[in-house]
Design an enzyme around this catalytic site. Structure first.
Site, PDB file in Angstrom:
ATOM      1  N   GLU A  41     -67.470  31.298  35.199  1.00 14.32           N
ATOM      2  CA  GLU A  41     -67.249  30.264  34.268  1.00 14.32           C
ATOM      3  C   GLU A  41     -66.455  29.143  34.962  1.00 14.32           C
ATOM      4  OE1 GLU A  41     -63.815  29.776  33.236  1.00 14.32           O
ATOM      5  OE2 GLU A  41     -62.889  31.894  33.334  1.00 14.32           O
ATOM      6  N   ARG A  66     -57.493  38.202  32.092  1.00 11.96           N
ATOM      7  CA  ARG A  66     -59.007  38.501  31.591  1.00 11.96           C
ATOM      8  C   ARG A  66     -59.844  37.252  31.383  1.00 11.96           C
ATOM      9  NH1 ARG A  66     -58.711  43.708  30.442  1.00 11.96           N
ATOM     10  NH2 ARG A  66     -60.807  43.813  29.165  1.00 11.96           N
ATOM     11  N   CYS A  71     -67.478  30.990  41.723  1.00  8.22           N
ATOM     12  CA  CYS A  71     -67.956  31.977  42.831  1.00  8.22           C
ATOM     13  C   CYS A  71     -66.956  32.411  43.813  1.00  8.22           C
ATOM     14  CB  CYS A  71     -69.167  31.379  43.576  1.00  8.22           C
ATOM     15  SG  CYS A  71     -68.777  29.917  44.176  1.00  8.22           S
ATOM     16  N   HIS A 111     -70.520  27.645  48.145  1.00  8.46           N
ATOM     17  CA  HIS A 111     -70.771  28.801  47.746  1.00  8.46           C
ATOM     18  C   HIS A 111     -70.292  30.091  48.359  1.00  8.46           C
ATOM     19  CE1 HIS A 111     -72.527  32.066  44.848  1.00  8.46           C
ATOM     20  NE2 HIS A 111     -73.341  32.198  45.865  1.00  8.46           N
ATOM     21  N   ASP A 125     -72.888  39.461  45.409  1.00 10.93           N
ATOM     22  CA  ASP A 125     -72.729  38.296  44.572  1.00 10.93           C
ATOM     23  C   ASP A 125     -72.259  38.658  43.213  1.00 10.93           C
ATOM     24  OD1 ASP A 125     -72.094  35.749  44.031  1.00 10.93           O
ATOM     25  OD2 ASP A 125     -74.113  34.867  44.943  1.00 10.93           O
TER      26      ASP A 125
END
Length: 264
Positions: A41, A66, A71, A111, A125
């Site tokens: 997110e 939490r 990435c 990434h 990943d």
């Protein structure tokens, strides 16, 4: 490593059992549990907050608060867990080449994924919407089938590795390890630059037993065996309810998001 790092708390966060040894079966179990419990997110980016990938930050965000993350945060957190369990793991820098709708040229080191060394080398990943559910064998030249589709790693003449998912080129990665602080500038750029492809937009995704649930701005999409179904979350109350239901995050307010009519 974070002096307050609690392996059992992290394992509890992802609903995983402590492995007896750092082997392939344990890696598969941990990767699947992470994908199914800790969402990808970009709420921090949408709110122009600058994340980082230090042990302290990712442990606090993922385990104590939490939350999910981008990435870099998710794979940094997973690397922290794997190292604490005896795995040999390093970070790799890649370039995303497809945004879910069309090919595009993402920024270099935009990434982050992991290379794990066991009896062979694996790419892992937990921070990508189209990630495989299990580790990908780095030297495998054929198709690697997975619950999330068919994956193929292509080794380029320049020495990079390209990942195709169901025939779509998703990213290109350099196979040599990088330090996590190599990505700090990119994190700052994503959070602050108006020129970033996803600037001001919200992306979220989490794996389910039957597929995946994704969010692009206000469009919620369910992916399953029967295909995908999307709908617009028109009101703030509906948005907050669905965001908490699927991604486990309670929002006090909804970010100001661009209008979208298609899902991912």
């Amino acid at each position: 490593m974070h002096t307050d790092f609690d392996i059992d708390a992290y394992l509890d966060r992802i609903g995983a059992e402590r492995p007896k040894r750092p082997d392939y079966e344990a890696l598969c179990h941990l990767q699947e549990r992470h994908l199914m419990t800790v969402p990808f997110e970009t709420l921090s980016f949408a709110e122009r907050e600058i994340p980082n990938m230090t042990d302290e930050f990712v442990y606090d965000k993922i385990v104590r608060r939490r939350r999910g993350g981008g990435c870099g945060e998710l794979n940094a957190g997973f690397a922290l867990l794997l190292r604490s369990l005896g795995f040999r793991v390093g970070a790799l820098g890649g370039r995303v080449l497809h945004n879910g709708h069309a090919p595009f040229r993402g920024v270099h080191n935009g990434h982050v994924l992991l290379r794990v060394e066991l009896e062979r080398s694996y790419l892992v990943d937990v921070g990508f919407r189209w990630a495989s559910r299990r580790p990908l064998r780095l030297t495998e030249r054929g198709v690697q089938k997975d619950e999330h589709g068919e994956y193929r790693l292509v080794h380029t003449p320049e020495g990079d590795v390209e990942m195709f998912h169901d025939g779509v080129l998703r990213w290109r990665v350099e196979p040599h390890p990088r330090d996590l602080d190599d990505f700090e500038t990119v994190m700052w750029y994503f959070a602050t630059s108006p020129d970033v492809h996803s600037a001001g937009q919200l992306w979220a995704s989490v794996v389910t037993e039957t597929g995946r649930v994704s969010l692009f701005n206000r469009v919620l999409t369910h992916h399953g065996a029967g295909g995908k179904e999307s709908r617009v979350l028109a009101t703030d109350d509906e948005f907050k309810a669905e965001f908490e239901k699927w991604f486990g995050i309670a929002l006090s307010s909804v970010p100001d998001l661009p209008e979208s009519t298609h899902g991912i």
